[in-house]
Structure formats: C-alpha cells, structure tokens
Design a protein around this motif. Sequence first.
Motif, PDB file in Angstrom:
ATOM      1  N   UNK A   1       0.852  -1.184   0.000  1.00 46.20           N
ATOM      2  CA  UNK A   1       0.000   0.000   0.000  1.00 46.20           C
ATOM      3  C   UNK A   1       0.889   1.236   0.000  1.00 46.20           C
ATOM      4  N   UNK A   2       0.313   2.366  -0.353  1.00 42.63           N
ATOM      5  CA  UNK A   2       1.071   3.609  -0.405  1.00 42.63           C
ATOM      6  C   UNK A   2       1.670   3.907   0.956  1.00 42.63           C
ATOM      7  N   UNK A   3       2.963   4.203   0.962  1.00 38.12           N
ATOM      8  CA  UNK A   3       3.680   4.459   2.194  1.00 38.12           C
ATOM      9  C   UNK A   3       4.326   3.218   2.786  1.00 38.12           C
ATOM     10  N   UNK A   4       3.961   2.045   2.273  1.00 33.89           N
ATOM     11  CA  UNK A   4       4.517   0.792   2.771  1.00 33.89           C
ATOM     12  C   UNK A   4       5.923   0.537   2.225  1.00 33.89           C
ATOM     13  N   UNK A   5       6.598  -0.427   2.822  1.00 35.47           N
ATOM     14  CA  UNK A   5       7.958  -0.773   2.426  1.00 35.47           C
ATOM     15  C   UNK A   5       7.972  -2.123   1.721  1.00 35.47           C
ATOM     16  N   UNK A   6       8.685  -2.202   0.601  1.00 39.62           N
ATOM     17  CA  UNK A   6       8.889  -3.461  -0.106  1.00 39.62           C
ATOM     18  C   UNK A   6      10.332  -3.518  -0.584  1.00 39.62           C
ATOM     19  N   UNK A   7      10.811  -4.715  -0.906  1.00 43.86           N
ATOM     20  CA  UNK A   7      12.165  -4.905  -1.419  1.00 43.86           C
ATOM     21  C   UNK A   7      12.078  -5.752  -2.674  1.00 43.86           C
ATOM     22  N   UNK A   8      12.670  -5.277  -3.763  1.00 40.17           N
ATOM     23  CA  UNK A   8      12.721  -6.048  -5.000  1.00 40.17           C
ATOM     24  C   UNK A   8      13.782  -7.123  -4.850  1.00 40.17           C
ATOM     25  N   UNK A   9      13.378  -8.372  -5.006  1.00 48.66           N
ATOM     26  CA  UNK A   9      14.311  -9.486  -4.897  1.00 48.66           C
ATOM     27  C   UNK A   9      14.777  -9.971  -6.266  1.00 48.66           C
ATOM     28  N   UNK A  10      13.860  -9.988  -7.241  1.00 50.78           N
ATOM     29  CA  UNK A  10      14.190 -10.511  -8.557  1.00 50.78           C
ATOM     30  C   UNK A  10      13.250  -9.930  -9.600  1.00 50.78           C
ATOM     31  N   UNK A  11      13.772  -9.671 -10.782  1.00 53.66           N
ATOM     32  CA  UNK A  11      12.959  -9.218 -11.911  1.00 53.66           C
ATOM     33  C   UNK A  11      13.479  -9.925 -13.158  1.00 53.66           C
ATOM     34  N   UNK A  12      12.906 -11.077 -13.455  1.00 54.76           N
ATOM     35  CA  UNK A  12      13.336 -11.876 -14.599  1.00 54.76           C
ATOM     36  C   UNK A  12      12.192 -12.047 -15.574  1.00 54.76           C
ATOM     37  N   UNK A  13      12.432 -11.674 -16.824  1.00 53.60           N
ATOM     38  CA  UNK A  13      11.419 -11.872 -17.854  1.00 53.60           C
ATOM     39  C   UNK A  13      10.113 -11.192 -17.528  1.00 53.60           C
ATOM     40  N   UNK A  14       9.064 -11.992 -17.364  1.00 51.17           N
ATOM     41  CA  UNK A  14       7.736 -11.435 -17.146  1.00 51.17           C
ATOM     42  C   UNK A  14       7.282 -11.386 -15.717  1.00 51.17           C
TER      43      UNK A  14
END
Length: 70
Positions: A33-46
């Motif tokens: 949600x807006x203001x929340x924290x997330x971490x990108x772990x992987x971005x492969x293909x689709x």
Amino acid sequence: MPVYIAPKGRELTVKKVGAEEKTKKHLQELGISEGGKITLLSANGGSVIVAVKEGRLCLDRTLASKILVA
C-alpha cells in the motif's frame, strides 16, 4: 519508478499503486500500500518477486509496472 526497474535488494517506499480499486484492495491485504515498504528481490522476464513484511510475492510485469516506488 516502477518496482520492476528499481534497484534489487534495497528497501523501497511505495509511492503509488495505479491499479483498479479491486486490485488495490487485494494488494493492500497482501501488504502493498502507499507508504509501505517493499524490497525487489528478482525481476526476470515477465515476473517480479518482492519481499513484503515477512513474506514474498510474485507479481506479473503488468501489475509491477503499476506499483511506483522511491
């Protein structure tokens, strides 16, 4: 920037979720949600894998492009 092009491994703040209301509500229930924290772990293909709170979520690239982070 959309979450799928964010730097991997850094904690990011969700600035905007530009999806339909039903999808936004579902993402909020999952911890994105807006203001929340997330971490990108992987971005492969689709698909994109993000860490949210103590879990991980796999999102398709279309939905990941609608989640803007800083």
